[in-house]
Design a protein around this motif. Structure first.
Motif: not given
Length: 182
Positions: A31-40, A42-52, A164-167
């Motif tokens: 019932r618990s969760s830890v999520g991760l969010f990052n922009k790469s 310059g913010g054009l791409f968003r990466v979302r993830g979850t630690f399982r 190249a400074g993308m993340g």
């Protein structure tokens, strides 16, 4: 804080004061969760993830003082992209083979009229740093819930790979931790 949350806070403080929350607590990983969010890029791409894979424990003392540990298996990151997940687990980022766990150890949780302040140590990639963040804490029934959104600068933990400074170095982690009595 919403009206319903503000109504919970005085009850939580009362339960901490009367000792009804005193004891040992275990994280309910289902019932618990830890999520991760990052922009790469310059913010054009968003990466979302979850630690399982999560585990944790906590203690609430008779005086209401709370301490605990949240452990996240670094290799359990899931962004729904196998190649990206493998790269995040590699030595460029989390180096899960060498550092299998991300650990937050709370030395103090202070509850006040606006929520809670959690103080402790965050250990990522073999580096320990003092870490403090605001959280919402509630105690519905015989459970304790902690919710927070925290920003972690990965360069503080020696994770500096950045083609190249993308993340972005800034990563947002969302935490929903449900603890039940042991």
């Amino acid at each position: 804080m919403t009206t319903s949350e503000s109504a919970v806070e005085p009850r939580l403080r009362a339960r901490l004061a009367d000792g009804s929350l005193t004891g040992q607590w275990t994280l309910d990983p289902a019932r618990s969760s830890v999520g991760l969010f990052n922009k790469s890029m310059g913010g054009l791409f968003r990466v979302r993830g979850t630690f399982r894979e999560l585990s944790g424990r906590g203690t609430i003392a008779p005086d209401g003082a709370a301490t605990g540990t949240l452990t996240i298996a670094s290799a359990s990151i899931d962004t729904k992209n196998k190649k990206r997940d493998e790269h995040l687990r590699s030595a460029d980022f989390l180096d899960s083979a060498t550092y299998p766990d991300i650990v937050f150890t709370a030395q103090r949780v202070a509850v006040d009229s606006t929520g809670a302040t959690v103080q402790g140590t965050l250990s990522i990639h073999g580096t320990d740093r003092p870490f403090t963040f605001p959280a919402q804490v509630s105690a519905p029934g015989d459970e304790v819930h902690l919710d927070a959104e925290v920003v972690v600068d990965r360069s503080d933990f020696g994770i500096t790979w950045n083609r190249a400074g993308m993340g972005s170095m800034q990563n947002t982690m969302t935490i929903h931790a449900v603890f039940v009595r042991r």
